[in-house]
Scaffold this motif. Structure first.
Motif, short mmCIF file in Angstrom:
data_model
loop_
_atom_site.label_atom_id
_atom_site.label_comp_id
_atom_site.label_asym_id
_atom_site.label_seq_id
_atom_site.Cartn_x
_atom_site.Cartn_y
_atom_site.Cartn_z
N THR A 1 -3.91 -1.92 -0.58
CA THR A 1 -3.54 -0.94 -1.60
C THR A 1 -3.73 0.47 -1.06
OG1 THR A 1 -4.13 -2.47 -3.36
CG2 THR A 1 -3.97 -0.14 -3.94
N ALA A 2 -2.71 1.28 -1.25
CA ALA A 2 -2.73 2.66 -0.77
C ALA A 2 -2.53 3.61 -1.94
CB ALA A 2 -1.65 2.87 0.26
N SER A 3 -2.80 4.87 -1.69
CA SER A 3 -2.46 5.87 -2.70
C SER A 3 -0.94 5.94 -2.79
CB SER A 3 -3.03 7.23 -2.31
OG SER A 3 -2.40 7.70 -1.14
N ARG A 4 -0.44 6.38 -3.94
CA ARG A 4 1.01 6.45 -4.12
C ARG A 4 1.65 7.39 -3.11
NH1 ARG A 4 4.08 8.15 -9.75
NH2 ARG A 4 6.22 7.89 -8.99
N ALA A 5 0.96 8.47 -2.79
CA ALA A 5 1.50 9.46 -1.86
C ALA A 5 1.71 8.87 -0.49
CB ALA A 5 0.57 10.67 -1.78
N ILE A 6 0.85 7.96 -0.10
CA ILE A 6 0.99 7.32 1.21
C ILE A 6 1.99 6.19 1.14
CG2 ILE A 6 -0.20 5.91 2.92
CD1 ILE A 6 -2.73 7.52 2.35
N TYR B 1 -2.63 5.95 9.05
CA TYR B 1 -3.75 5.54 8.23
C TYR B 1 -4.08 4.07 8.52
CZ TYR B 1 -2.50 9.70 5.59
OH TYR B 1 -2.21 10.99 5.24
N ASN C 1 1.68 -0.11 -5.47
CA ASN C 1 1.32 0.58 -4.22
C ASN C 1 0.57 -0.35 -3.28
OD1 ASN C 1 2.41 3.02 -5.18
ND2 ASN C 1 0.48 3.55 -6.19
N THR C 2 1.06 -1.56 -3.19
CA THR C 2 0.34 -2.58 -2.45
C THR C 2 1.28 -3.34 -1.52
OG1 THR C 2 -1.30 -2.86 -4.20
CG2 THR C 2 -1.07 -4.67 -2.64
N GLN D 1 -13.01 9.34 1.70
CA GLN D 1 -12.35 8.43 0.77
C GLN D 1 -11.36 7.57 1.53
OE1 GLN D 1 -10.36 10.33 -2.45
NE2 GLN D 1 -9.81 8.43 -3.46
N GLN E 1 -8.22 5.52 2.44
CA GLN E 1 -6.83 5.67 2.07
C GLN E 1 -6.16 4.33 1.86
OE1 GLN E 1 -5.76 8.58 1.46
NE2 GLN E 1 -6.82 10.08 2.73
#
Length: 127
Positions: A23-28, A116, A77-78, A1, A3
């Motif tokens: 755009t990333a996952s919120r955690a990243i 990442y 998250n971007t 997937q 990231q």
């Protein structure tokens, strides 16, 4: 997937503008310095711009100062790279990267610091 997911590249003429998105996952995203690198034909990868997790420390390569602006939107998250007055020498594949170690000194980061990477988005600027 994946990231990091980039978008916004394309073919434009010299003097035009483009905005790249990452755009990333919120955690990243929430804890990461976000950056853009690029690699042109036959060239080494270049550290183009970065913005730290709090959004107040930024870095720009001399080649893009005054033309490119990096920003981040916590709600989306971007991270963005607004590119104005594009030149043929800006032609490259642009990569988004995230470094989860907090820093106030993004100007000292190198590609090895980044955890990442996105898949890259092509930007072609015709003269």
């Amino acid at each position: 997937q994946e990231q990091l997911v980039e978008s916004g590249g394309g073919l434009v003429q010299a003097g035009d503008s483009l905005r790249l998105s990452c755009t990333a996952s919120r955690a990243i995203f929430s804890s990461s310095t976000m950056a853009w690198f690029r690699q042109g034909p036959g060239k080494e990868r270049e550290y183009v711009a970065a913005i730290n997790a709090k959004g107040w420390s930024t870095y720009y390569a001399d080649s893009v100062k005054g033309r490119f602006t990096i920003s981040r939107d916590k709600a989306k998250n971007t991270a963005y790279l607004q590119m104005n007055n594009l030149k043929p020498e800006d032609t490259a594949v642009y990569f988004c990267a995230a470094d989860q170690d907090y820093t106030d000194y993004v100007q000292f980061l190198q590609d090895g610091h980044f955890d990442y990477w996105g898949q890259g988005t092509q930007v072609i600027v015709s003269s």
